[in-house]
Design an enzyme around this catalytic site. Structure first.
Site, short mmCIF file in Angstrom:
data_model
loop_
_atom_site.label_atom_id
_atom_site.label_comp_id
_atom_site.label_asym_id
_atom_site.label_seq_id
_atom_site.Cartn_x
_atom_site.Cartn_y
_atom_site.Cartn_z
N SER A 139 0.89 -1.24 0.17
CA SER A 139 -0.10 0.01 -0.06
C SER A 139 0.92 1.41 -0.14
O SER A 139 1.77 1.59 -1.11
CB SER A 139 -0.94 -0.10 1.19
OG SER A 139 -1.87 0.80 1.00
N GLU A 233 -10.07 -4.39 -4.78
CA GLU A 233 -9.65 -3.43 -3.78
C GLU A 233 -9.66 -2.22 -4.65
O GLU A 233 -9.68 -2.23 -5.82
CB GLU A 233 -8.51 -3.77 -3.49
CG GLU A 233 -7.46 -4.13 -4.58
CD GLU A 233 -5.91 -4.43 -3.79
OE1 GLU A 233 -5.40 -3.48 -3.18
OE2 GLU A 233 -5.42 -5.19 -3.80
N HIS A 263 -7.36 -5.83 -0.44
CA HIS A 263 -6.15 -4.90 -0.44
C HIS A 263 -5.30 -5.51 0.87
O HIS A 263 -5.77 -5.67 2.06
CB HIS A 263 -6.65 -3.47 0.49
CG HIS A 263 -5.81 -2.38 0.45
ND1 HIS A 263 -5.04 -2.28 -0.74
CD2 HIS A 263 -5.14 -1.63 1.51
CE1 HIS A 263 -3.84 -1.26 -0.49
NE2 HIS A 263 -4.02 -1.13 0.92
#
Length: 291
Positions: A139, A233, A263
């Site tokens: 991320s 996601e 995610h």
């Protein structure tokens, strides 16, 4: 597993939850799983940051994965990502270093980027060559790893052996279509929480968003790249776009898209078989690039 993830995310990854609670909660979720027996953890300091070493066979290796945790640049730590890091180190059969870079809003952009470069330079000072280092992250941490590699390109410095990015945050301007279409299916990221994280780090500044947007950079000369992303996601299109840009720049890139997964599903490796399988695939890729 999806129901469990959705329940935890609704409680913690929520603007109504104070940041101290989000940070503590993520540490609790990721910091207490059963780890592989081959992994030993060593806690130390690196470039002034708290650093956790995950040693395969409990010995420091000649190669290392430099890992940057996710959390929207505002939450997360080596402890929160203990599960993920331990299993990745185990499958790659090398040491992994996870650093506690400075978090927003106390330390907004570009503090995290500065810390990422400082950690990398510290490893070089310790005797590692660029070819001994894999840059990895999930991320926001995936964005840090990619941003560091791009910065090295701009400085005409040697590239690392490879990059492994899990659902990287690439388009800081949030203009990809999945930012609109995927909130209903992503059990982790909500629209309001993602806005909170972006504003913490970029201070709601269009100028800073432009500076932090990695999708605009020339990737020619970038190290080989492995990207993992789930179909369900919000950051799906960031990974697809990154793969396209890398291919256009003749970068050796591999994108693995996992159907019906969310995610950073890798987060709960100690209790989720799909996470372990994905990290095993990544570990094998990293081994190959080091060789």
């Amino acid at each position: 597993m999806r129901r469990l993830v959705k329940f935890n995310a609704a409680f913690l990854l929520n603007p109504r939850s104070p940041l101290w609670l989000q940070r503590m909660g993520l540490n609790l979720l990721g910091g207490h799983g059963v780890l592989p027996k081959n992994i030993g953890i060593e806690k130390s300091k690196l470039a002034g940051m708290q650093a956790w070493w995950f040693h395969f066979q409990k010995q420091q290796s000649k190669q290392v994965i430099l890992y940057f945790h996710g959390g929207g640049y505002s939450i997360g730590s080596p402890k929160s990502h203990r599960d993920l890091c331990a299993y990745l180190a185990n499958y790659a059969e090398v040491s992994l270093l996870s650093v506690a870079y400075r978090l927003a809003p106390e330390h907004p952009f570009p503090a995290a980027q500065e810390d990422a470069m400082a950690a990398y330079q510290a490893l070089l000072t310790q005797g590692y060559e660029a070819s001994d280092i894999c840059l990895a992250g999930d991320s926001a941490g995936g964005g840090l790893a990619l941003g560091l590699a791009i910065k090295l390109l701009q400085q005409h410095a040697a590239q690392p052996a490879c990059l492994f990015l899990i659902s990287p945050l690439v388009n800081a301007q949030r203009m990809n279509s999945s930012y609109i279409t995927q909130y209903d299916v992503d059990p982790v990221i909500s629209h309001r929480w993602s806005q909170q994280m972006a504003n913490n780090y970029l201070q709601d500044s269009a100028e800073l968003r432009q500076q932090a947007c990695l999708s605009d950079h020339d990737l020619t000369g970038l190290a080989p790249l492995l990207i993992h992303v789930g179909t369900d996601e919000v950051l799906l299109d960031d990974s697809v776009q990154l793969k396209q840009r890398a291919t256009q720049a003749d970068v050796a890139v591999k994108l693995l898209v996992y159907p019906e997964l969310w995610h950073v599903f890798h987060f709960s490796a100690s209790i989720f078989a799909a996470a372990r399988k994905a990290l095993q695939q990544a570990g094998q890729y990293i081994q190959t690039q080091f060789k």
